[in-house]
Design a protein around this motif. Sequence first.
Motif, mmCIF file in Angstrom:
data_model
loop_
_atom_site.group_PDB
_atom_site.id
_atom_site.type_symbol
_atom_site.label_atom_id
_atom_site.label_comp_id
_atom_site.label_asym_id
_atom_site.label_seq_id
_atom_site.Cartn_x
_atom_site.Cartn_y
_atom_site.Cartn_z
ATOM 1 N N SER A 7 0.844 -1.188 0.000
ATOM 2 C CA SER A 7 0.000 0.000 0.000
ATOM 3 C C SER A 7 0.885 1.245 0.000
ATOM 4 N N ARG A 8 0.608 2.177 -0.888
ATOM 5 C CA ARG A 8 1.428 3.396 -0.961
ATOM 6 C C ARG A 8 1.227 4.282 0.260
ATOM 7 N N GLU A 9 -0.026 4.326 0.747
ATOM 8 C CA GLU A 9 -0.316 5.218 1.883
ATOM 9 C C GLU A 9 0.335 4.726 3.173
ATOM 10 N N ARG A 10 0.270 3.440 3.414
ATOM 11 C CA ARG A 10 0.749 2.918 4.685
ATOM 12 C C ARG A 10 2.129 2.301 4.582
ATOM 13 N N ASN A 11 2.622 2.138 3.373
ATOM 14 C CA ASN A 11 3.935 1.552 3.144
ATOM 15 C C ASN A 11 4.069 0.180 3.815
ATOM 16 N N CYS A 12 3.005 -0.633 3.668
ATOM 17 C CA CYS A 12 3.041 -1.984 4.215
ATOM 18 C C CYS A 12 2.172 -2.892 3.349
ATOM 19 N N ILE A 13 2.306 -4.183 3.552
ATOM 20 C CA ILE A 13 1.489 -5.129 2.808
ATOM 21 C C ILE A 13 0.087 -5.103 3.396
ATOM 22 N N GLU A 14 -0.923 -5.117 2.517
ATOM 23 C CA GLU A 14 -2.309 -5.103 2.992
ATOM 24 C C GLU A 14 -2.578 -6.357 3.820
ATOM 25 N N PRO A 15 -3.402 -6.247 4.853
ATOM 26 C CA PRO A 15 -3.699 -7.417 5.687
ATOM 27 C C PRO A 15 -4.514 -8.446 4.911
ATOM 28 N N MET A 16 -4.427 -9.694 5.359
ATOM 29 C CA MET A 16 -5.205 -10.758 4.727
ATOM 30 C C MET A 16 -6.684 -10.485 4.921
ATOM 31 N N LYS A 17 -7.450 -10.790 3.923
ATOM 32 C CA LYS A 17 -8.897 -10.734 4.044
ATOM 33 C C LYS A 17 -9.351 -11.975 4.790
ATOM 34 N N ALA A 18 -10.528 -11.904 5.380
ATOM 35 C CA ALA A 18 -11.057 -13.048 6.130
ATOM 36 C C ALA A 18 -11.135 -14.284 5.243
ATOM 37 N N THR A 19 -11.545 -14.105 3.997
ATOM 38 C CA THR A 19 -11.651 -15.270 3.110
ATOM 39 C C THR A 19 -10.286 -15.884 2.831
ATOM 40 N N ASP A 20 -9.242 -15.067 2.720
ATOM 41 C CA ASP A 20 -7.889 -15.597 2.524
ATOM 42 C C ASP A 20 -7.458 -16.415 3.738
ATOM 43 N N SER A 21 -7.814 -15.938 4.920
ATOM 44 C CA SER A 21 -7.464 -16.655 6.149
ATOM 45 C C SER A 21 -8.151 -18.011 6.185
ATOM 46 N N ILE A 22 -9.414 -18.053 5.778
ATOM 47 C CA ILE A 22 -10.157 -19.314 5.772
ATOM 48 C C ILE A 22 -9.542 -20.287 4.773
ATOM 49 N N VAL A 23 -9.165 -19.795 3.595
ATOM 50 C CA VAL A 23 -8.513 -20.638 2.590
ATOM 51 C C VAL A 23 -7.200 -21.188 3.148
ATOM 52 N N LEU A 24 -6.426 -20.359 3.814
ATOM 53 C CA LEU A 24 -5.167 -20.790 4.403
ATOM 54 C C LEU A 24 -5.398 -21.878 5.449
ATOM 55 N N LEU A 25 -6.358 -21.665 6.328
ATOM 56 C CA LEU A 25 -6.633 -22.646 7.377
ATOM 57 C C LEU A 25 -7.104 -23.973 6.787
ATOM 58 N N ARG A 26 -7.949 -23.914 5.769
ATOM 59 C CA ARG A 26 -8.406 -25.147 5.111
ATOM 60 C C ARG A 26 -7.240 -25.873 4.449
ATOM 61 N N SER A 27 -6.350 -25.112 3.839
ATOM 62 C CA SER A 27 -5.184 -25.701 3.191
ATOM 63 C C SER A 27 -4.301 -26.411 4.216
ATOM 64 N N LEU A 28 -4.101 -25.786 5.366
ATOM 65 C CA LEU A 28 -3.312 -26.417 6.430
ATOM 66 C C LEU A 28 -3.998 -27.681 6.941
ATOM 67 N N ALA A 29 -5.319 -27.616 7.118
ATOM 68 C CA ALA A 29 -6.066 -28.783 7.590
ATOM 69 C C ALA A 29 -5.965 -29.927 6.583
ATOM 70 N N GLU A 30 -6.086 -29.617 5.311
ATOM 71 C CA GLU A 30 -5.969 -30.647 4.276
ATOM 72 C C GLU A 30 -4.558 -31.238 4.251
ATOM 73 N N ALA A 31 -3.540 -30.404 4.405
ATOM 74 C CA ALA A 31 -2.163 -30.892 4.430
ATOM 75 C C ALA A 31 -1.941 -31.803 5.635
ATOM 76 N N TYR A 32 -2.515 -31.442 6.777
ATOM 77 C CA TYR A 32 -2.386 -32.268 7.975
ATOM 78 C C TYR A 32 -3.076 -33.616 7.773
#
Length: 159
Positions: A7-32
């Motif tokens: 982000s140009r205004e905050r000079n940081c990476i935008e936070p994960m969206k809730a849906t991205d977090s859910i996809v990540l958690l499902r991916s970890l669960a599937e890998a486990y």
Amino acid sequence: MAIRPVSRERNCIEPMKATDSIVLLRSLAEAYETACRPICHKMKLSQTAFDILMFLAANPGYNTAKDICRMRGVRPNMVSFNVERLVEEGYLVRQTVPGDRRKIRLLCTKKAQEIVEEGRQTASRFYDTILEGMTEEEIARFEQDITLICRNAEKLKNG
């Protein structure tokens, strides 16, 4: 999962969206689950039955079907079905609680110990693999962050 632009205004990476977090958690669960599949196949157990054994072995203070439902988020009918099978196959025993004969404790038997030990080794290898490339400090911070996230999720669940 794509990395968001800085982000140009905050000079940081935008936070994960809730849906991205859910996809990540499902991916970890599937890998486990993939990591656990050889044990489940070898012992002829469903993933849910395996998870119940591992939960009971790791949490002796939470040893009722109700505890499993509440703490692991497994539906009561699934817990009941799998516990019955684990008892029939000699992996669990039921024990009444003194002073409350309606309450039944579930305890792992010696027969379950082989599965539990193999499960612990698999979980350890899984954890080491997903954290590969992180420093000890990064891992410590990650664990602190996960603890905080879980605490905040509980607040959301409990209103």
